[in-house]
Design a protein around this motif. Structure first.
Motif, PDB file in Angstrom:
ATOM      1  N   HIS A   1       0.824  -1.218   0.000  1.00 13.00           N
ATOM      2  CA  HIS A   1       0.000   0.000   0.000  1.00 13.00           C
ATOM      3  C   HIS A   1       0.864   1.276   0.000  1.00 13.00           C
ATOM      4  CE1 HIS A   1      -3.646   2.284   1.011  1.00 13.00           C
ATOM      5  NE2 HIS A   1      -2.923   2.923   1.901  1.00 13.00           N
TER       6      HIS A   1
ATOM      7  N   HIS B   1       0.986   4.615  -2.499  1.00  2.83           N
ATOM      8  CA  HIS B   1       0.953   6.051  -2.187  1.00  2.83           C
ATOM      9  C   HIS B   1       2.183   6.759  -2.768  1.00  2.83           C
ATOM     10  CE1 HIS B   1      -2.559   6.736   0.265  1.00  2.83           C
ATOM     11  NE2 HIS B   1      -2.255   5.775   1.120  1.00  2.83           N
TER      12      HIS B   1
ATOM     13  N   SER C   1      -0.295   9.682   5.957  1.00  2.00           N
ATOM     14  CA  SER C   1      -1.633   9.069   5.868  1.00  2.00           C
ATOM     15  C   SER C   1      -2.144   8.791   7.276  1.00  2.00           C
ATOM     16  CB  SER C   1      -1.553   7.778   5.055  1.00  2.00           C
ATOM     17  OG  SER C   1      -0.856   6.815   5.795  1.00  2.00           O
TER      18      SER C   1
ATOM     19  N   GLY D   1      -2.030   5.990   8.843  1.00  2.00           N
ATOM     20  CA  GLY D   1      -1.166   5.054   9.579  1.00  2.00           C
ATOM     21  C   GLY D   1       0.316   5.358   9.462  1.00  2.00           C
TER      22      GLY D   1
ATOM     23  N   GLY E   1      -2.104  11.757  10.086  1.00  2.00           N
ATOM     24  CA  GLY E   1      -3.545  11.568   9.902  1.00  2.00           C
ATOM     25  C   GLY E   1      -4.222  11.187  11.216  1.00  2.00           C
TER      26      GLY E   1
ATOM     27  N   GLY F   1     -11.605  12.686  10.522  1.00  2.00           N
ATOM     28  CA  GLY F   1     -11.229  13.936  11.176  1.00  2.00           C
ATOM     29  C   GLY F   1     -10.489  14.955  10.338  1.00  2.00           C
ATOM     30  N   GLY F   2      -9.613  14.491   9.434  1.00  2.00           N
ATOM     31  CA  GLY F   2      -8.768  15.427   8.694  1.00  2.00           C
ATOM     32  C   GLY F   2      -9.571  16.442   7.906  1.00  2.00           C
ATOM     33  N   ALA F   3     -10.488  15.944   7.088  1.00  2.00           N
ATOM     34  CA  ALA F   3     -11.291  16.843   6.254  1.00  2.00           C
ATOM     35  C   ALA F   3     -12.171  17.738   7.139  1.00  2.00           C
ATOM     36  CB  ALA F   3     -12.146  16.032   5.290  1.00  2.00           C
TER      37      ALA F   3
ATOM     38  N   GLN G   1     -10.077  20.541   8.479  1.00  2.00           N
ATOM     39  CA  GLN G   1      -9.805  21.527   7.413  1.00  2.00           C
ATOM     40  C   GLN G   1     -11.003  22.452   7.216  1.00  2.00           C
ATOM     41  OE1 GLN G   1      -7.917  20.292   3.698  1.00  2.00           O
ATOM     42  NE2 GLN G   1      -9.349  21.551   2.542  1.00  2.00           N
TER      43      GLN G   1
ATOM     44  N   GLY H   1      -0.372  10.659   0.103  1.00  2.00           N
ATOM     45  CA  GLY H   1      -1.111  10.077   1.242  1.00  2.00           C
ATOM     46  C   GLY H   1      -2.340  10.900   1.554  1.00  2.00           C
ATOM     47  N   GLY H   2      -3.235  10.328   2.366  1.00  2.00           N
ATOM     48  CA  GLY H   2      -4.517  10.972   2.651  1.00  2.00           C
ATOM     49  C   GLY H   2      -4.389  12.407   3.144  1.00  2.00           C
TER      50      GLY H   2
ATOM     51  N   ASN I   1      -4.905  17.808   2.320  1.00  2.00           N
ATOM     52  CA  ASN I   1      -5.083  19.036   3.110  1.00  2.00           C
ATOM     53  C   ASN I   1      -4.525  20.271   2.394  1.00  2.00           C
ATOM     54  OD1 ASN I   1      -3.898  21.006   5.376  1.00  2.00           O
ATOM     55  ND2 ASN I   1      -5.721  19.971   6.148  1.00  2.00           N
TER      56      ASN I   1
ATOM     57  N   THR J   1      -6.054  10.279  -1.014  1.00  2.00           N
ATOM     58  CA  THR J   1      -6.687   9.311  -0.119  1.00  2.00           C
ATOM     59  C   THR J   1      -6.687   7.942  -0.816  1.00  2.00           C
ATOM     60  OG1 THR J   1      -8.749  10.178  -0.995  1.00  2.00           O
ATOM     61  CG2 THR J   1      -8.125  10.944   1.176  1.00  2.00           C
TER      62      THR J   1
END
Ligand code: KG4
Ligand code: ZN
Length: 331
Positions: A115, A119, A139, A141, A166, A182-184, A187, A267-268, A272, A299
């Motif tokens: 994985h 990314h 990300s 993790g 993340g 939570g991240g989005a 933001q 990464g996720g 941002n 993501t």
């Protein structure tokens, strides 16, 4: 660079997105992402057992839709790439089993992909950054600074010693009552925050390129307990600024130390906007080209797994029927 030159099906189920894509070389013909965010929201985080079950329900429709959207039939698919590590074992197993079943039925080559490599290579879906380059991979993790000499030639030169970036976003969002993911949410809330109203510390660590975010959660918790009338948007902005500053600091020190030809962000957390702007500004100050995928490729998505698969399959690499999901994995 040689790529697998026939359509391949890619599958990604390592966490809470069921994603299937069809690629031809590096061209994305389709990228279907079915998110489980709604399902996990009521628990405030990913519940592994529920994630695996949801993947079981979503995987076949996602495979069919990806092939349809690519304008192809199942018969046109010539190989399968699937995320096999690292991630939630139950979730990964659904994708690995689906990939094996499809490959077995159609007598196709298939390959298990890391994985993190997905990314890392996601920037190549849209651009061609020169080597060597520095990539910040952030990300849910992982938070790592990776020195990329070429395809398959990666050196981790810095990493978080505790929480990933993340995770810091997600845990802080939970404390602030902003929900999951939570991240989005941070933001969005931060957009109406007042700059400088609250300041949150991010610990510095021994290794010059290493990071630590576990103290941030405690600081947010303390802030929420001590501020009688907490201004949530301003607290969200303080969280975002603290994380972005820490990441920018580590990237800046690494770029002073090594002569990169480009800076990449993946990464996720790369979705941002504040982080994208901060690193883009840093790169332009240094006269370096800056690459970051469009948010859908930041993501979790199967397109990036397909790209890593396209490269490895073209090299002649294959997995065998013994391929298994692994929760942990080095590069
Ligand atoms: O790469 P990813 O989709 O899954 C993992 O491999 O972990 O990353 C998920 C992480 C989550 O922690 C999520 O909160 C964060 O990426 N994230 C963001 C944003 N969108 C997703 N963090 C900050 N700002 C965003 N806009
Ligand atoms: Zn990921």
């Amino acid at each position: 660079m040689t790529w697998f030159d026939a359509p391949l099906l890619a599958i990604e189920t390592s966490c809470d997105e069921t994603s299937c894509a069809v690629l031809q070389e590096t061209k994305v013909l389709s990228n279907v992402v079915s998110s489980q965010a709604e399902l996990h929201r009521k628990w405030g985080g990913v519940v592994p057992e529920a994630a695996a079950r949801a993947h079981v329900e979503a995987i076949l429709p996602a495979m069919i839709e990806a092939i349809d959207q690519a304008g192809l039939t199942k018969e046109a698919i010539r190989a399968v790439a699937v995320t096999s590590r690292p991630g939630l074992v139950g979730a990964l197993s659904v994708g690995v089993t689906a990939a094996k079943a499809f490959a077995f039925a159609k007598k196709l080559p298939f390959i298990g992909i890391n994985h993190l490599e997905g990314h890392l290579l996601s920037v190549f879906l849209e651009d061609v950054p020169s080597f060597p380059h520095l990539t910040l991979m952030v990300s849910g993790g992982h938070s790592e600074l990776v020195w990329v000499e070429g395809f398959g030639r990666y050196e981790v030169i810095g990493q978080t010693i505790d929480d990933a970036a993340g995770e810091a976003f997600d845990k802080s969002a939970r404390v602030l009552g902003l929900g999951y993911p939570g991240g989005a949410a941070i933001q969005t809330a931060a957009e109406s925050g007042q700059p400088g109203k609250y300041r949150l510390p991010v610990a510095s660590v021994k290794g010059p390129f290493d990071l630590s975010f576990s103290g941030l959660k405690t600081a947010v918790l303390r802030l929420s307990e001590t501020e009688a009338d907490l201004d949530v948007p301003s607290a969200a902005l303080a969280v975002q600024s603290a994380i972005v500053e820490a990441l920018k600091g580590a990237v800046s020190r690494a770029l002073e130390d090594r002569h990169a030809k480009a800076l990449c962000l993946v990464g996720g957390v790369a979705a941002n906007l504040a982080l994208r702007q901060a690193l883009s500004g840093l790169a332009s100050q240094l006269g370096l080209p800056f690459f970051v995928p469009t948010p859908v490729y930041c993501t979790d998505n199967a397109a990036m797994i397909g790209l890593a698969g396209s490269w490895r399959l073209a090299l002649g690499e294959r997995s065998d029927w013994g391929l298994d999901a692994e929760s942990q994995s080095e590069w």
